[in-house]
Scaffold this motif. Structure first.
Motif, short mmCIF file in Angstrom:
data_model
loop_
_atom_site.label_atom_id
_atom_site.label_comp_id
_atom_site.label_asym_id
_atom_site.label_seq_id
_atom_site.Cartn_x
_atom_site.Cartn_y
_atom_site.Cartn_z
N SER A 131 0.83 -1.21 0.00
CA SER A 131 0.00 0.00 0.00
C SER A 131 0.86 1.26 0.00
O SER A 131 0.51 2.26 -0.62
CB SER A 131 -0.93 0.00 1.21
N VAL A 132 2.01 1.20 0.70
CA VAL A 132 2.94 2.33 0.70
C VAL A 132 3.47 2.57 -0.70
O VAL A 132 3.52 3.70 -1.20
CB VAL A 132 4.10 2.09 1.68
N LEU A 133 3.86 1.49 -1.38
CA LEU A 133 4.37 1.59 -2.76
C LEU A 133 3.28 2.07 -3.71
O LEU A 133 3.53 2.91 -4.59
CB LEU A 133 4.92 0.24 -3.22
N ASP A 134 2.06 1.56 -3.55
CA ASP A 134 0.96 1.96 -4.42
C ASP A 134 0.67 3.46 -4.29
O ASP A 134 0.43 4.15 -5.29
CB ASP A 134 -0.31 1.16 -4.09
N GLU A 135 0.66 3.96 -3.06
CA GLU A 135 0.39 5.38 -2.84
C GLU A 135 1.51 6.24 -3.41
O GLU A 135 1.26 7.29 -4.02
CB GLU A 135 0.23 5.65 -1.34
N LEU A 136 2.76 5.78 -3.25
CA LEU A 136 3.90 6.52 -3.80
C LEU A 136 3.80 6.59 -5.32
O LEU A 136 4.02 7.64 -5.93
CB LEU A 136 5.21 5.84 -3.39
N ARG A 137 3.42 5.46 -5.92
CA ARG A 137 3.29 5.41 -7.37
C ARG A 137 2.14 6.30 -7.85
O ARG A 137 2.26 7.01 -8.84
CB ARG A 137 3.04 3.95 -7.78
N ARG A 138 1.00 6.28 -7.12
CA ARG A 138 -0.15 7.11 -7.50
C ARG A 138 0.19 8.60 -7.48
O ARG A 138 -0.16 9.35 -8.40
CB ARG A 138 -1.32 6.84 -6.53
N ILE A 139 0.89 9.03 -6.43
CA ILE A 139 1.28 10.44 -6.33
C ILE A 139 2.21 10.82 -7.47
O ILE A 139 2.08 11.89 -8.07
CB ILE A 139 1.95 10.71 -4.97
N HIS A 140 3.13 9.94 -7.80
CA HIS A 140 4.09 10.22 -8.87
C HIS A 140 3.37 10.38 -10.22
O HIS A 140 3.69 11.28 -11.00
CB HIS A 140 5.12 9.09 -8.97
N VAL A 141 2.41 9.50 -10.48
CA VAL A 141 1.65 9.58 -11.72
C VAL A 141 0.86 10.90 -11.76
O VAL A 141 0.78 11.58 -12.79
CB VAL A 141 0.69 8.38 -11.85
N GLU A 142 0.28 11.28 -10.63
CA GLU A 142 -0.50 12.52 -10.57
C GLU A 142 0.39 13.73 -10.83
O GLU A 142 -0.02 14.68 -11.50
CB GLU A 142 -1.18 12.64 -9.20
N ILE A 143 1.62 13.70 -10.33
CA ILE A 143 2.56 14.79 -10.58
C ILE A 143 2.87 14.89 -12.07
O ILE A 143 2.89 15.99 -12.65
CB ILE A 143 3.85 14.58 -9.76
N GLU A 144 3.11 13.75 -12.71
CA GLU A 144 3.40 13.75 -14.15
C GLU A 144 2.22 14.31 -14.95
O GLU A 144 2.40 15.07 -15.90
CB GLU A 144 3.73 12.33 -14.61
N GLU A 145 1.00 13.92 -14.55
CA GLU A 145 -0.19 14.41 -15.24
C GLU A 145 -0.34 15.93 -15.09
O GLU A 145 -0.68 16.63 -16.04
CB GLU A 145 -1.43 13.71 -14.68
N LYS A 146 -0.06 16.41 -13.88
CA LYS A 146 -0.19 17.86 -13.65
C LYS A 146 0.87 18.64 -14.42
O LYS A 146 0.61 19.74 -14.91
CB LYS A 146 -0.11 18.15 -12.15
#
Length: 405
Positions: free
Chosen positions: A168-183
């Protein structure tokens, strides 16, 4: 031994899949911007409508013949064309403001996401350090200490909760990273669209200048032709007469309404302010004048105030009720305000009006913007005052006026 190698391979594959980023949706837009982005999209839809309106006017212009019967109609169509272009420029300005607001919001959200990413990464690192201190440097170390297959299954059960937490820690880290790239991608898109809008706005301003010149040049050409100028003057005087009759009728209607409402309204002479704050130049006086221009009346019923351009606010010179707010072929956009029985002020050739018939206005309230609509060959404000039912020289109430004729 063979079972252990197979299990190790399976776990390695699962961990590898867990670390791979998920497939990205290329069309994803941050939902935080949904409302504001929709507003910009609505503005773009409005722009399409304005484009269609402009094309219709251009089509009508192309069908007109170059004769005196179409001259006034052509001038009115040119005024309509100018008005549409002004609205297009205002629409683009609103789009630019929207882009700037979105860019500011996106930059703020990026800062928040980047801090979240840093915090989540620190959480992951702390987890790894804790495992190292406890001696469980890896899942493999725990599993390979099993003394039998049943012991292995027991150990797998014990560490399942730990594995789920780490995942879950890795999944959240990955989700935030993807959101940063999208922004970041959205931010670049906004910058590109904002620059395109600014370029389009500048092009429209150049187009507007050309349209205004064409409209003013047309009037000059009409006034330079003796036959057309005579017809033009006759049309102007006939329309002015119709307008004055309409004003008297509306004054009477207003007085009847006020009597029915048991309201007393007494007109008082004087008490006016200047109808704008940009200039005190009178370019054409009240009464008899030598214009030197065919088609320009030598018996001027008001004064022309020059030096105002196309963006000066027109002010109500006295409190009252708007009895006329419309467009005519000679006055262009004009407004008439009643200040009591027989007391009115008229403001003409405006590029736009911001009040409607029936509005109660206070002294100094903005009622429009100066321009050159109607039979006009340059930006100015035509201003009239009536007291006791008759038009008077407005210069009496224009302190500090400068002669520029």
């Amino acid at each position: 031994m063979k079972t252990r190698r197979k299990l190790a391979g399976l776990l390695a594959a699962l961990l590898l899949l867990a670390l791979l980023p998920p497939a990205q949706d290329a069309g994803l837009v941050p939902t935080a911007h949904a409302v504001t982005q929709k507003e910009i999209d609505n503005l773009k839809d409005d722009a399409k409508g304005l484009k269609s309106e402009r094309q219709d006017i251009e089509s009508q212009l192309s069908k007109l013949k170059n004769d005196k019967n179409d001259a006034i109609k052509k001038r009115n169509l040119l005024d309509d064309q100018i008005a549409v272009t002004v609205r297009e420029i205002e629409n683009i300005a609103s789009q630019i403001s929207g882009y700037e607001a979105l860019l500011e919001q996106t930059a703020y959200e990026l800062e928040v996401n980047q801090q979240q990413e840093a915090d989540q990464y620190e959480l992951f690192c702390n987890r790894a350090r804790a495992m190292e201190k406890s001696g469980t440097t890896s899942y493999w170390a725990v599993l390979f200490k099993a003394s039998s297959f049943s012991d292995l299954l027991s150990r797998l059960s014990d560490i399942q909760a730990v594995m789920n937490y780490d995942q879950s820690v890795l999944d959240e880290l990955r989700r935030i990273h993807v959101e940063i790239e999208e922004k970041h991608a959205y931010q670049e898109q906004l910058k590109t669209e904002a620059e395109q809008a600014k370029a389009e706005q500048e092009a429209k301003k150049v187009e507007l200048d050309g349209q205004r010149k064409a409209a003013d040049d047309l009037v000059k050409e009409l006034q330079a032709n003796e036959e057309i100028a005579a017809a033009l003057l006759a049309e102007k005087e006939a329309e002015e007469k119709r307008i004055q009759e309409a004003i008297k009728k509306k004054e009477k209607e207003l007085e009847e309404q006020m009597r029915a409402a048991q309201m007393n309204w007494t007109a008082t002479a004087g008490g006016y302010i200047w109808p704008e704050n940009a200039s005190k130049k009178i370019t054409s006086p009240y009464g008899s004048r030598s214009t030197g221009i065919r088609g320009a009346s030598t018996n001027h019923k008001g004064v022309d105030i020059g030096g105002v351009g196309y963006s000066t606010s027109v002010l109500a010179t006295k409190a009252g009720v708007v009895i006329t707010s419309e467009k005519s072929s000679s006055y262009g956009n004009y407004v008439v305000i009643s200040h009591g029985p027989g007391n009115t002020t008229l403001y003409a050739h405006m590029s736009s009006r911001s009040v409607k018939e029936g509005d109660v206005v206070s002294q100094g309230q903005v009622i429009g913007v100066t321009g050159s609509t109607g039979i006009s060959s340059g930006p100015h404000l035509h201003y009239e005052i009536k007291e006791g039912g008759s038009r008077i020289d407005p210069r009496t109430y224009l302190p500090g006026w400068i002669q520029a004729y």
